[in-house]
Scaffold this active site. Structure first.
Site, PDB file in Angstrom:
ATOM      1  N   ILE A  70       1.355  -1.299  -0.360  1.00  0.00           N
ATOM      2  CA  ILE A  70       0.115  -0.206  -0.158  1.00  0.00           C
ATOM      3  C   ILE A  70       0.992   1.202   0.305  1.00  0.00           C
ATOM      4  O   ILE A  70       1.740   1.197   0.824  1.00  0.00           O
ATOM      5  CB  ILE A  70      -0.736   0.188   1.349  1.00  0.00           C
ATOM      6  CG1 ILE A  70      -1.692  -1.096   1.463  1.00  0.00           C
ATOM      7  CG2 ILE A  70      -1.616   0.999   1.465  1.00  0.00           C
ATOM      8  CD1 ILE A  70      -2.379  -1.074   3.098  1.00  0.00           C
ATOM      9  N   CYS A  71       0.637   2.173  -0.480  1.00  0.00           N
ATOM     10  CA  CYS A  71       1.405   3.776  -0.843  1.00  0.00           C
ATOM     11  C   CYS A  71       0.115   4.558  -0.558  1.00  0.00           C
ATOM     12  O   CYS A  71      -1.187   4.361  -0.465  1.00  0.00           O
ATOM     13  CB  CYS A  71       2.122   3.707  -1.994  1.00  0.00           C
ATOM     14  SG  CYS A  71       1.800   4.006  -3.589  1.00  0.00           S
ATOM     15  N   ARG A  72      -0.037   6.567  -1.259  1.00  0.00           N
ATOM     16  CA  ARG A  72      -0.750   6.954  -1.670  1.00  0.00           C
ATOM     17  C   ARG A  72      -1.871   6.822  -2.809  1.00  0.00           C
ATOM     18  O   ARG A  72      -3.090   6.863  -2.833  1.00  0.00           O
ATOM     19  CB  ARG A  72      -0.195   8.315  -1.099  1.00  0.00           C
ATOM     20  CG  ARG A  72      -0.815   9.357  -0.973  1.00  0.00           C
ATOM     21  CD  ARG A  72      -0.228  10.487  -1.428  1.00  0.00           C
ATOM     22  NE  ARG A  72       0.460  11.047  -2.530  1.00  0.00           N
ATOM     23  CZ  ARG A  72      -0.736  11.405  -3.831  1.00  0.00           C
ATOM     24  NH1 ARG A  72      -1.790  11.888  -3.610  1.00  0.00           N
ATOM     25  NH2 ARG A  72      -0.130  11.363  -4.723  1.00  0.00           N
ATOM     26  N   GLY A  74      -0.445   4.218  -5.087  1.00  0.00           N
ATOM     27  CA  GLY A  74      -0.377   2.884  -6.036  1.00  0.00           C
ATOM     28  C   GLY A  74       0.652   2.668  -6.599  1.00  0.00           C
ATOM     29  O   GLY A  74       0.962   1.832  -7.439  1.00  0.00           O
ATOM     30  N   MET A  99      -3.378   4.382  -0.679  1.00  0.00           N
ATOM     31  CA  MET A  99      -4.407   4.954   0.545  1.00  0.00           C
ATOM     32  C   MET A  99      -6.023   6.303  -0.201  1.00  0.00           C
ATOM     33  O   MET A  99      -6.711   6.834   0.909  1.00  0.00           O
ATOM     34  CB  MET A  99      -3.604   6.262   1.960  1.00  0.00           C
ATOM     35  CG  MET A  99      -2.638   4.531   2.107  1.00  0.00           C
ATOM     36  SD  MET A  99      -4.106   3.478   2.914  1.00  0.00           S
ATOM     37  CE  MET A  99      -4.898   4.691   4.298  1.00  0.00           C
TER      38      MET A  99
END
Length: 123
Positions: A70-72, A74, A99
């Protein structure tokens, strides 16, 4: 429905919610953002492993487990998945949308940070 980008399996928010809710023993969800991003809001129970730290703990990953990153948005998580796939880890998945697309519960502040291969092996 899962699909692939550049050979990496992608999951959407609904699929990730199911993984987080059910916590399969063979699946590990990891947030690869920076600490300040993670502390501003992260999925409860998901540990932090900043992208730049992944090479330092690569020996802690298991080829038997599936890892969902997961990141901000993708992008960073996709890059982490591609890096690990290049290292021989086939069970890597990206949360497409990051996110920015997460509309469920979030925690703030520090929770759990992976700092060594040993930390990763415990998950």
């Amino acid at each position: 429905m899962p699909h692939e980008i550049d050979g990496i399996k992608q999951v959407d928010a609904e699929e990730l919610k199911e993984l987080v809710k059910n916590r399969p023993a063979d699946t590990v969800v990891i947030d690869v953002r920076e600490p300040e991003e993670y502390e501003a809001g992260h999925i409860p129970g998901v540990p932090l492993l900043p992208m730049h730290s992944v090479p330092e703990v690569v020996d802690g990953f298991s080829k038997e487990k599936e890892y969902v990153f997961i990141c901000r948005s993708g992008n960073r998580s996709q890059n982490v998945a591609m890096f690990l796939k290049d290292k021989g880890f086939d069970k890597v998945t990206n949360y497409d949308g990051g996110m920015l697309e997460w509309d469920a519960e979030k925690n703030e502040g520090p929770e759990e940070r992976i700092q060594s291969p040993e930390d990763l092996k415990k998950l």
